[in-house]
Scaffold this active site. Structure first.
Site, short mmCIF file in Angstrom:
data_model
loop_
_atom_site.label_atom_id
_atom_site.label_comp_id
_atom_site.label_asym_id
_atom_site.label_seq_id
_atom_site.Cartn_x
_atom_site.Cartn_y
_atom_site.Cartn_z
NE ARG A 1 -23.97 -6.04 15.53
CZ ARG A 1 -25.01 -6.86 15.65
NH1 ARG A 1 -25.22 -7.83 14.79
NH2 ARG A 1 -25.87 -6.70 16.64
CB CYS B 1 -0.89 0.03 1.23
SG CYS B 1 -1.93 -1.42 1.46
CB CYS C 1 0.57 3.71 -4.66
SG CYS C 1 1.04 2.56 -5.96
CG HIS C 2 -2.24 4.68 -1.27
ND1 HIS C 2 -3.02 5.54 -2.01
CD2 HIS C 2 -2.61 3.43 -1.64
CE1 HIS C 2 -3.84 4.83 -2.80
NE2 HIS C 2 -3.60 3.55 -2.59
CB CYS D 1 -28.64 -7.42 12.11
SG CYS D 1 -29.07 -6.38 13.51
CB CYS E 1 -34.64 -3.14 16.17
SG CYS E 1 -35.39 -4.74 16.57
CG HIS E 2 -31.36 -0.75 14.74
ND1 HIS E 2 -30.68 -0.82 15.94
CD2 HIS E 2 -31.26 -1.99 14.19
CE1 HIS E 2 -30.17 -2.04 16.09
NE2 HIS E 2 -30.52 -2.77 15.05
CB CYS F 1 -6.26 -1.03 -3.94
SG CYS F 1 -5.24 0.41 -4.29
#
Lengths: 283, 159
Positions: free
Chosen positions: A240, A99, A102-103, A244, A202-203, A136
């Site tokens: 997650r 990574c 380049c970055h 759910c 719920c949320h 990438c």
């Protein structure tokens, strides 16, 4: 909201002196330096909902859990940032790149986490941060993609999120992403599984209420990747989501697939204005 | 232990097809207000077993959403639905049976799951595995468990 009012009254009558289940008013300052935006006004696209204020999931957790996120030496998620840093500097793939090739320094990623998922013009698609990381790797490094919800991906996401710590989430919902955003919105309000529960049940309708021993939050994703005390690891957004949806007794969608990508865009936009918190700490 | 015996019996029932003489989920008769007057089994409900269904996380887990003072021996009652204290004063047997089998027939749009329904879902799964079902769905509670919960709820009187 009717149920909340009833609950508040019941709590006053039945259990005077006990802590209320409503989210708290604490202020999150990390390392005694960085003040985070954990409550803010709802974005315009949510003006027809019952949500009156955006709240980070941090407000729904205990003081002990909250404290873990306020000091980088206590935040277990920071260990994975270190691992992400090692990955950042590791040359992999056929092109002889890391990574960093380049970055350069990860600080070049400042602001990135705040605007993902976003439109990629060359690919002609909405990309999550995880999709961009893997693009990438495969296209520029000639390396194998990370498993979409795996540990290496979570580490890299944590490293990149940290560079935007405190910056407000600001994902675009119009222009070329508008159709995908609408798909995500539809999924958010679709009642899935044998329990027939939508995200909103719920949320949106019940945040602040207890469901058995769990305090329902707004389901914000500004804190991802999230270190959960429950499984003692860093968790990705799509993992997650999968958990759910599974808990509605439904057949889940595939992490990294179009449904969860659309849902991530929509849910991210419901947090526009909250600070980037990753890696956050939750139950 | 009585508790584990009850759970095992419940699991055995839940895994099997509807027993002879039981009303199948597809054959439920709701009136215009969402009530179901006919017993699902013809066997009187057992309030003690009903209480266990309400409390037990792997059976009804009703207290995940409802507070019930009579069941305070089980921890962590939720706040999503109304308290069930005095519920036997507010609703009759047929109304409670309707609310348990499919509350949406009484309150369209309610968050409450339908506990005696096997069709008409979006992406139903194989219990909590996240995978597609490998056969016909079974209802969340058995016919007799529904009757047992109705019997318990009818004991909840404050007046």
């Amino acid at each position: 909201m009717k149920f909340k009012a009833l609950t508040a009254i019941a709590a006053l009558i039945v259990a005077p002196g006990l802590a209320m289940a409503d989210p708290d008013d604490d202020t999150m300052i990390i390392n005694g330096e960085v003040e985070m935006i954990t409550k803010t006004a709802v974005p315009e696209h949510m003006s027809d909902t019952a949500v009156s204020e955006l709240m980070s999931g941090w407000h729904f957790r205990s003081d002990e859990t909250q404290a873990l996120q306020m000091d980088d030496f206590d935040n277990p998620g920071m260990i994975f940032v270190d691992e992400g840093m090692a990955q950042w500097e590791t040359v992999e793939g056929t092109e002889g790149n890391s990574c960093a090739s380049c970055h350069e320094d990860p600080s070049s990623m400042k602001g990135v986490r705040a605007v993902y998922p976003k439109w990629n013009e060359d690919a002609g698609e909405v990309r999550t941060l995880a999709m961009q990381i893997n693009a990438c790797r495969t296209e520029n490094m000639g390396a194998e993609p990370y498993k979409y919800t795996g540990g290496e991906m979570a580490n890299m996401e944590a490293l990149i999120a940290l560079q935007s710590r405190g910056m407000p989430i600001n994902v675009a919902i119009d222009g070329p992403v508008a159709d995908v955003w609408e798909q995500g919105k539809e999924l958010y309000y679709t009642r899935t599984g044998q329990l027939e529960l939508s995200c909103a049940n719920c949320h949106e309708d019940n945040y602040g209420n207890m469901i058995r021993a769990d305090h329902l939050s707004q389901g914000q994703i500004n804190g991802f990747p999230t270190y959960r005390l429950k499984n003692a690891k860093l968790n990705t957004v799509h993992a997650r989501f999968k958990g759910c949806v599974r808990d509605t007794r439904a057949e889940t969608f595939k992490p990294g697939g179009p449904e969860f990508t659309a849902l991530e865009l929509y849910v991210a936009s419901r947090g526009n204005g909250l600070s980037v918190e990753g890696p956050s700490v939750r139950n | 232990m009585k508790l584990s015996t009850t759970i095992l019996a419940a699991a055995a029932l839940a895994a099997g097809p509807a027993l002879a003489g039981e009303v199948a989920p597809a054959d439920l008769k709701f009136d215009e207000y969402g009530s179901v007057s006919e017993s699902l089994t013809g066997v009187p409900g057992d309030p003690e077993n009903g209480a266990n269904v309400l409390k037990n996380k792997s059976i009804g887990n009703c207290i995940a959403c409802h507070q019930v003072t009579a069941l305070n021996d089980a921890p962590f009652h939720g706040e999503i639905g109304p308290s069930l204290d005095g519920v036997g004063d507010r609703w009759g047997e047929a109304e409670l049976r309707g609310l348990l089998t499919n509350a949406k027939m009484t309150f369209p749009g309610t968050i409450m799951p339908a506990y005696y329904k096997v069709e008409g879902f979006v992406r139903p799964g194989n219990a909590y595995t996240g995978k597609a079902p490998d056969g016909p769905l079974t209802p969340l509670l058995t016919a007799q468990q529904i009757e047992d919960v109705v019997a318990f709820l009818l004991t909840q009187k404050e007046e």
